[in-house]
Structure formats: structure tokens, C-alpha cells
Design a protein around this motif. Structure first.
Motif: not given
Length: 373
Positions: A286-304
Motif C-alpha cells: 500500500y501507499v498512502s498520503g495524509v495532509y494535515q492542512f489545518a491544526p484540526q483537519w486532515s485529508a488522506g488517500v490510500r491505495y493498496g
């Protein structure tokens, strides 16, 4: 930035001359609540359709004296409408040994791979990747002993060895059914960037002696029923090799404001059982990317993907599963997270692979230490 993941998670505090501690009679107590709603059944999942209780933990930890500390973690889960209690951790470990040695004994999470040694509530997605769910039962914990050493190098370099009973992975007759070797290297690239590389080998002495009829039966349950719930690995081999790589970026090292994390792992198992040919293997990644773009918010994508061999007596059936996860999470504080996730699956050989929407909350009460790197 990289110094946050020291290998010794519990250190003695407020030692007295006699070796007692201020916390001796007051251990840290923490509860982690994990609840969810899942729209549809999915392949290789350990979470059932509908409302459910996930990986809820009750944990006690404390220094024992100047040489030892301990931890107990009980896990509460719901399965087919019934609640169950599992002992995930019950161990003691040493403090302050010379040459940066650290010994742990009892029941604990194996440190093979990147995710396995972490508690599941630390994850960025609702479930572990499909490769973990298939080959490690989501998280492999067992009873045994561990020795770690931190080498005196200008970068982070840890070597570890573990020996386990092995019954939590595959049942067998050997007293020591599983042993592992692993290493982790890492460091800072700049003030804003850090990295970690891990290599692990798990030797499962029970794998070839497993009853293949039982294995075949268990794999049928792996699609969301009894065997998946047991956290035993449905797809094992004598040798499991894992390579993992993590890279993190935070502006000026301030990960409380922003952080970008890329991670990936590759798992490969061979010598499946006594009927396996040389080219019969289980593998996944698998590979994943997670971006915490603000102190309380995160978005991510993972493919495996996983490419598996399902045992049927003296032969195997091929199974494949591709999985894409997209998530958005809101953390009011370090103690609370609400997560929305969409999962898309494409599969061969799994009857209940599907797309689903999941909503999850993870809430921590009481003591809650910093997460690992």
C-alpha cells in the motif's frame, strides 16, 4: 522533528532514593473509545456492516521502580451482537539499561513493519490496509520477549529481535513458534523534513504444520466473519518479509499547524504450507498520503493491493483485492477525532468485496501519550 520517536515509550519519573516513584500507586489510566457506522460489508474486513463497536481500549501503565515499568491493555469489541474482551498487552520492560538496551517481556504488539507496533487508534484510516488484514490479522500481538538496541550513530538506527509463542498468528506445537528480526533507520533531512526506513523478517515455524482444511475453512470466514474477528492471520507463510518507508514534512518542523506524510509498505510471504510450490506466495502493498492542512483537519488517500493464495486442501485458489480509501478527519484536540471515509474495492475470489462509506469516532479519556513517528 525526528527525535519524537524515541524507542523507549515509558520512562520512570520522579524517582526517589529507594527506587520508588511518585506514580507507583497511581498508574496512568486511559480509555480509547472507537465507534463506527459502516454502509456495506467489504472484503477482508474486520468491521461488520451497520453500527458497531470498534477497537475500544482500556489501558493502565506506570513505572514499577527504577528498573522496570509495565502496561496492561484490554480491548473491547463487538461481534455478531456479542461483546468480547481481549488482552492485547500485558508486559513489563526495562528502563535505563547500559548500551541503550531495552528488554520487554509478556504480551505486546510485534514491531515488524511500520503500522503493526502502533495502537490502532493512532491510524489515519478506519481500518489497516488490506495487506495487514490478510497477513497480520490487522495487528499481530503475542506472548514472548523482545530485545532492542539503539546504535551510537549520528542518525537513528535501532535493531530488534523478538521471540513469541506464535499461537496468535497460527496454531502449532512449538514453544517458540515465531521469531522476528527488524531494523529501523531514520533522521532529519532538514528542519522541515524527516524520514524512516524499516526492514523486518518474521519466521513462522507453525505455518507449514497448519491443518490446510482448517486454513481453507478460516479463509472462508475471513470475508468479515469469525476468522477475521479473531485477529489471526488468514494468509500465512513460513517467512514474512516487510519493507516500509515514511517521509514527513512540516513547515519549520511545526507539525501542530501543518504536516504532510507519505508512507508505504510491501509484505511478501513464502513457504505457505507443505503443499505449496516455490511460486506460491502471498504478497501485498500500500501507499498512502495524509495532509494535515489545518491544526484540526486532515485529508488522506490510500491505495493498496493484495495477491493471495487461498488454501483448499492440497491446492490453492488465487484471490486478489484492490482497495482505494479516501478520508477526511476532524480532530477537536489530541484526544478526539471524527472521521469520514469512502472505500472502493475491486476483487477476484471475494464474495463480499464492495464499496462503502464509513463514519468513525475515536475519543480518548485520561492519560494519552504522544504517538510514535
Amino acid at each position: 522533528m525526528f527525535k519524537r520517536f524515541a524507542p523507549f515509550a515509558i520512562l520512570p519519573l520522579a524517582m526517589t532514593a529507594g527506587g520508588a516513584t511518585a506514580n507507583e500507586l497511581n498508574p496512568d489510566v486511559s480509555v480509547t473509545l472507537d465507534g463506527y457506522y459502516k454502509q456495506n460489508e467489504t472484503g477482508l474486513s474486520h468491521r461488520e456492516q451497520g453500527f458497531g463497536l470498534g477497537h475500544t481500549e482500556l489501558s493502565l501503565s506506570s513505572p514499577i521502580d527504577d528498573l522496570f515499568s509495565g502496561r496492561l491493555t484490554a480491548v473491547f469489541e463487538e461481534h455478531d451482537g456479542e461483546s468480547e474482551v481481549l488482552i492485547e498487552e500485558a508486559y513489563l520492560q526495562t528502563n535505563g539499561l547500559p548500551y541503550a538496551l531495552n528488554v520487554r517481556a509478556g504480551r505486546f504488539l510485534s514491531q515488524v513493519g511500520y503500522l503493526n507496533g502502533r495502537h490502532m487508534h493512532e491510524d489515519d484510516f478506519v481500518e489497516r490496509p488490506a495487506a495487514y488484514r490478510a497477513m497480520l490479522g490487522s495487528h499481530y500481538y503475542d506472548t514472548g520477549a523482545r530485545l532492542n538496541v539503539l546504535l551510537p550513530t549520528p542518525f537513528f538506527w535501532q535493531l530488534g529481535a523478538e521471540a513469541f509463542a506464535g499461537d496468535q498468528l497460527t496454531e502449532g506445537e512449538e514453544d517458540i513458534g515465531v521469531y522476528t528480526l527488524n531494523t529501523r533507520l531514520g533522521g532529519d533531512i532538514s528542519l522541515s523534513q524527516s524520514w524512516q526506513l524499516g526492514l523486518s523478517w518474521l519466521r513462522n515455524r507453525h505455518a507449514k504444520s497448519a491443518d490446510t482444511d482448517d486454513v481453507s475453512h478460516d479463509h472462508g470466514h475471513e470475508e468479515g466473519h469469525d476468522h477475521g474477528h479473531s485477529h489471526g492471520a488468514g494468509y500465512t507463510g513460513e517467512n514474512l518479509y516487510i519493507a516500509d518507508l515514511v517521509w514527513k514534512w512540516s513547515p519549520n518542523g511545526n507539525n501542530r499547524e501543518q504536516q504532510l506524510t507519505f508512507s508505504g509498505e510491501y509484505l511478501y510471504a513464502d513457504e505457505l504450507n507443505q503443499f505449496a510450490a516455490s511460486d506460491d506466495t502471498n504478497e501485498g502493498w500500500y501507499v498512502s498520503g495524509v495532509y494535515q492542512f489545518a491544526p484540526q483537519w486532515s485529508a488522506g488517500v490510500r491505495y493498496g493491493e493484495v495477491d493471495l493464495q487461498e488454501a483448499h486442501g492440497d491446492h490453492f485458489h488465487n484471490q486478489t483485492l484492490e482497495e482505494t480509501d479516501v478520508m477526511l478527519s476532524w480532530s477537536r484536540s489530541h484526544f478526539s477525532t471524527v472521521r469520514l471515509q469512502y472505500t472502493h474495492q475491486e476483487a477476484t475470489g471475494f464474495s463480499n468485496a464492495d464499496n462503502t462509506v464509513m463514519v468513525q469516532y475515536v475519543m480518548s479519556l485520561g492519560a494519552h501519550g504522544a504517538h510514535g513517528y
